[in-house]
Structures are given as C-alpha cells and as structure tokens.
Design an enzyme around this catalytic site. Sequence first.
Site, PDB file in Angstrom:
ATOM      1  N   ASP A  32       0.842  -1.199   0.000  1.00  0.00           N
ATOM      2  CA  ASP A  32       0.000   0.000   0.000  1.00  0.00           C
ATOM      3  C   ASP A  32       0.883   1.259   0.000  1.00  0.00           C
ATOM      4  OD1 ASP A  32      -3.285   0.200   1.354  1.00  0.00           O
ATOM      5  OD2 ASP A  32      -2.146   1.929   0.611  1.00  0.00           O
ATOM      6  N   ASN A  33       0.393   2.345  -0.605  1.00  0.00           N
ATOM      7  CA  ASN A  33       1.130   3.618  -0.548  1.00  0.00           C
ATOM      8  C   ASN A  33       0.417   4.636   0.357  1.00  0.00           C
ATOM      9  OD1 ASN A  33      -1.076   4.400  -1.991  1.00  0.00           O
ATOM     10  ND2 ASN A  33       0.066   5.249  -3.736  1.00  0.00           N
ATOM     11  N   LYS A  85     -10.867   5.316  -6.751  1.00  0.00           N
ATOM     12  CA  LYS A  85     -12.207   4.749  -6.967  1.00  0.00           C
ATOM     13  C   LYS A  85     -13.361   5.738  -6.831  1.00  0.00           C
ATOM     14  CE  LYS A  85     -13.324   3.441  -2.290  1.00  0.00           C
ATOM     15  NZ  LYS A  85     -14.089   2.469  -1.517  1.00  0.00           N
ATOM     16  N   SER A 125     -16.006  -4.173 -10.238  1.00  0.00           N
ATOM     17  CA  SER A 125     -17.151  -3.408  -9.724  1.00  0.00           C
ATOM     18  C   SER A 125     -18.368  -3.599 -10.614  1.00  0.00           C
ATOM     19  CB  SER A 125     -16.775  -1.912  -9.681  1.00  0.00           C
ATOM     20  OG  SER A 125     -17.930  -1.125  -9.463  1.00  0.00           O
ATOM     21  N   TYR A 149     -13.410   5.992 -14.101  1.00  0.00           N
ATOM     22  CA  TYR A 149     -13.204   4.973 -13.055  1.00  0.00           C
ATOM     23  C   TYR A 149     -13.758   3.626 -13.525  1.00  0.00           C
ATOM     24  CZ  TYR A 149     -14.686   2.016  -9.237  1.00  0.00           C
ATOM     25  OH  TYR A 149     -14.950   0.926  -8.460  1.00  0.00           O
ATOM     26  N   LYS A 153     -11.898  -0.242 -14.594  1.00  0.00           N
ATOM     27  CA  LYS A 153     -12.274  -1.588 -14.120  1.00  0.00           C
ATOM     28  C   LYS A 153     -12.528  -2.504 -15.314  1.00  0.00           C
ATOM     29  CE  LYS A 153     -12.248  -0.934  -9.635  1.00  0.00           C
ATOM     30  NZ  LYS A 153     -11.215  -1.565  -8.795  1.00  0.00           N
ATOM     31  N   ASN A 179     -22.640  -2.781  -3.778  1.00  0.00           N
ATOM     32  CA  ASN A 179     -22.371  -1.603  -2.931  1.00  0.00           C
ATOM     33  C   ASN A 179     -21.917  -2.015  -1.535  1.00  0.00           C
ATOM     34  OD1 ASN A 179     -24.068  -0.673  -5.239  1.00  0.00           O
ATOM     35  ND2 ASN A 179     -23.726   1.303  -4.226  1.00  0.00           N
TER      36      ASN A 179
HETATM   37  C1  WQD Z   1     -25.986   4.901  -4.010  1.00  0.00           C
HETATM   38  C2  WQD Z   1     -27.361   5.563  -4.179  1.00  0.00           C
HETATM   39  C3  WQD Z   1     -27.297   7.673  -5.327  1.00  0.00           C
HETATM   40  C4  WQD Z   1     -25.093   9.797  -2.176  1.00  0.00           C
HETATM   41  C5  WQD Z   1     -20.622   3.912  -6.716  1.00  0.00           C
HETATM   42  C6  WQD Z   1     -19.678   3.364  -7.758  1.00  0.00           C
HETATM   43  C7  WQD Z   1     -19.373   1.912  -7.457  1.00  0.00           C
HETATM   44  C8  WQD Z   1     -18.843   1.806  -6.068  1.00  0.00           C
HETATM   45  C9  WQD Z   1     -19.874   2.347  -5.073  1.00  0.00           C
HETATM   46  C10 WQD Z   1     -16.439   1.910  -5.962  1.00  0.00           C
HETATM   47  C11 WQD Z   1     -27.559   6.181  -5.562  1.00  0.00           C
HETATM   48  C12 WQD Z   1     -27.775   7.842  -3.886  1.00  0.00           C
HETATM   49  C13 WQD Z   1     -25.733   8.819  -2.920  1.00  0.00           C
HETATM   50  C14 WQD Z   1     -25.836  10.874  -1.647  1.00  0.00           C
HETATM   51  C15 WQD Z   1     -27.833   9.953  -2.628  1.00  0.00           C
HETATM   52  N1  WQD Z   1     -17.635   2.511  -5.926  1.00  0.00           N
HETATM   53  N2  WQD Z   1     -27.086   8.909  -3.131  1.00  0.00           N
HETATM   54  N3  WQD Z   1     -27.197  10.922  -1.898  1.00  0.00           N
HETATM   55  O1  WQD Z   1     -23.276   5.303  -7.196  1.00  0.00           O
HETATM   56  O2  WQD Z   1     -24.336   3.042  -6.612  1.00  0.00           O
HETATM   57  O3  WQD Z   1     -21.857   3.218  -6.772  1.00  0.00           O
HETATM   58  O4  WQD Z   1     -20.087   3.734  -5.425  1.00  0.00           O
HETATM   59  O5  WQD Z   1     -16.188   0.756  -6.159  1.00  0.00           O
HETATM   60  O6  WQD Z   1     -18.435   1.434  -8.381  1.00  0.00           O
HETATM   61  O7  WQD Z   1     -20.321   3.426  -9.017  1.00  0.00           O
HETATM   62  O8  WQD Z   1     -23.044   4.297  -4.872  1.00  0.00           O
HETATM   63  O9  WQD Z   1     -23.351   5.183  -2.599  1.00  0.00           O
HETATM   64  O10 WQD Z   1     -22.680   6.794  -4.472  1.00  0.00           O
HETATM   65  O11 WQD Z   1     -25.005   5.865  -4.407  1.00  0.00           O
HETATM   66  O12 WQD Z   1     -29.058  10.039  -2.827  1.00  0.00           O
HETATM   67  O13 WQD Z   1     -25.304  11.807  -0.958  1.00  0.00           O
HETATM   68  O14 WQD Z   1     -27.490   6.618  -3.243  1.00  0.00           O
HETATM   69  O15 WQD Z   1     -28.040   8.493  -6.219  1.00  0.00           O
HETATM   70  O16 WQD Z   1     -28.921   5.996  -5.939  1.00  0.00           O
HETATM   71  P1  WQD Z   1     -23.220   4.007  -6.437  1.00  0.00           P
HETATM   72  P2  WQD Z   1     -23.456   5.585  -4.038  1.00  0.00           P
END
Ligand code: WQD
Length: 336
Positions: A32-33, A85, A125, A149, A153, A179
């Site tokens: 890890d860095n 990420k 992912s 991003y 992947k 998620n």
């Molecule tokens: C989940 C839901 C938002 C924040 C991304 C990446 C995925 C992984 C996980 C790395 C959605 C809603 C979110 C907020 C909200 N990342 N939301 N208010 O976008 O499904 O996935 O993160 O590996 O690769 O694509 O996750 O948690 O950002 O959003 O309403 O403040 O929550 O619109 O419906 P997501 P998320």
Amino acid sequence: MAHIVVTGGAGFIGSHCCVELLKKGEQVTVLDNFCNSSPEALDAIEKITGVRPALAELDLCDEEKVNAFFAANTVDAVVHFAGLKAVGESCRMPLAYYHNNLTGTLNLLRAMAANGCKTIVFSSSATVYGMHNNAPFTEDMPTSATNPYGWTKQMIEQMLMDTVAADAAWSVVALRYFNPIGAHPSGLIGENPNGIPNNLVPYVARVAEGTLERLSVYGDDYDTPDGTGVRDYIHVVDLAKGHLCALDYAAAHKGFEAINLGTGNGASVMDVLHAYEQACGKTLPYVIAPRRPGDIATSFAAPQKAKELLHWEAQSDLLTMCRDSWNYMCRRQQNG
Ligand code: WQD
C-alpha cells in the site's frame, strides 16, 4: 499456509480482507502507498486478529520497486484492491485515474508473471454493467462504463482475460462488487473516506454523528418503488469472506471468471435512510435534490454464480450493515 499479497490492504475493503485471511492462518503482506488509507489500519488488523500483517509500503506505479518486491518474495496469490475509486473525481482527473489504475495493474501483473505468481483475485465493480443492462445483472452481460473509473475496471478485466488467453497457467477471478457498506463488528475498522463522502452510507453516517447537516437524496422520480435509487448493499465482511472463497476457487481452477458479489436484493435510498435511523436511534434529516449525473435507477446482482462456483452467499441484512456502520462511527468518536 499460503503467502497472500493484498494490494490496497490498508483500505476499507482490503483491511477487512486481511482480517479474514489472518483469521484463516494465511501469511499476509499489505502492499500500500497510503494515498487513501492510513498505517493505523494495520494496528487495527493486529488488534482484531492478534497478528500484524507484513507491510511493503510502495506505489504500484513505481515499476522498479514492484519488480524488486516480487523478486525478493515468494508470493502464492495476490488480491488486488489498490486503485483510485471515486466516480466523480475520475471525470475531473481521467489521466490520473488511467495512469494510477492501469499502469499500477500492468506493473503488478508483469512482476507477478516474471516471478512465477499467476493467481490473482481482482477487485472489480458492478459499475462495469453500465447503463444499458437491466437488473438483476448477470456476469454474461456486455460490459461498458459511464466514467473513467468504471472504464479502468472494465479495461483491467480485459487485460486479465487476454493474459489468461495467452497463458493458460493463470488463475483469475474478477469479483464485481455491488455496494459494500458497514464495518467489522469490533468497530475497529470501517469506512472513513477523507473529506465529504461521495457514497450514500458514509454520508448518512456523518449526518447521524452530526458532522453533516442533512442528506441530499439525489432524485425521487426514478422508476423504482419509492422513486429513489435502488442498489444492492452488501456487508463488507460478507464481501471479504467472498475473497477467501475466490482464492480457494482460483487455487483449484485455471482460467478467468467474473463473479458478482451482491445479495441479489435491492434497497432504495429511503430504505437505507430508515434502516440507519433504526440503527442509530435518531431521525435523520434529508432533502430531495436533483438527480446525480451518471446515476442509474436500479442496480442489483444475480448472485447465483457466486453460490455455484464459490459456495458463497451474503449473510447480513441491511439493518445489520447499518448497525455495524454506526458502531464503528461511535467507536471512532470515542477514540478521537
Ligand atoms: C448509491 C445511491 C445515489 C449519495 C458507486 C460506484 C461503485 C462503487 C460504489 C467503488 C444512488 C444515492 C448517494 C448521496 C444519494 N464505488 N445517493 N445521496 O453510485 O451506486 O456506486 O459507489 O467501487 O463502483 O459506481 O453508490 O453510494 O454513491 O449511491 O441520494 O449523498 O445513493 O443516487 O442511488 P453508487 P453511491
């Protein structure tokens, strides 16, 4: 005992994977860095398991150091988490994301091949399912991306498929996470992103602890049961255990497999908010905000392949994930 190198092993998912590997009795080296994590994660891993993983503090983009590490160490397998990420950040800094994630992975794979290590579990992912597939997502669906991003992947999966096609000695499992949320039940490791969280649950957690005012719900006009976005939330410990099953599978099978790690269940933003309220015992303020560009309405896994090939399935429900997240936040506040 196998010697497993965990790149990004000080990070959120990597640290939970190290805990499960050490509990199993494996020899673990964290590579890890610390660009998005802290050496304190290794203290916590040691406190949980009684064993401190070895550390190779280096950047995968430093080809010379990566080669030197693999020349000096006998490595049975690699679990590869290290990478940038943040979806939004990747749109602002595409070249940094392509360099860090692709160059780093190329250096890693070339050093592995040159030193006879041809077993890897890759942190992919669900974002590779893009905008054009309909949930539940199955591993045979065409992949694409909507941001740099996600493209990194998808491109790394392609690198791995081509490596296997050229050299049948490789064993590769690309795990497509949905998620990941929650924290280790000890409360000693969990998700604590730097700055304002991009993702839903770490943001809700900050609202619950009072360091952020309220949640902005990104859209309530999607074609979902309550109009808010639906996702497949999976406990980070279930996810970590899936990596040990993937290592076992890779030890017994050559070739490339992409496998979903998800529950197969969808939960809306409001479902998560209410589960977190139940976990923390507070009413959490929110406001309906405009949709976030690039978001899809619904994402959840078809989990059958993981059950069939890895004999793995997620165990924890949404309330447990939120309770473990809140427990971690409380422990973090107590410890300062
Ligand atoms: C989940 C839901 C938002 C924040 C991304 C990446 C995925 C992984 C996980 C790395 C959605 C809603 C979110 C907020 C909200 N990342 N939301 N208010 O976008 O499904 O996935 O993160 O590996 O690769 O694509 O996750 O948690 O950002 O959003 O309403 O403040 O929550 O619109 O419906 P997501 P998320």
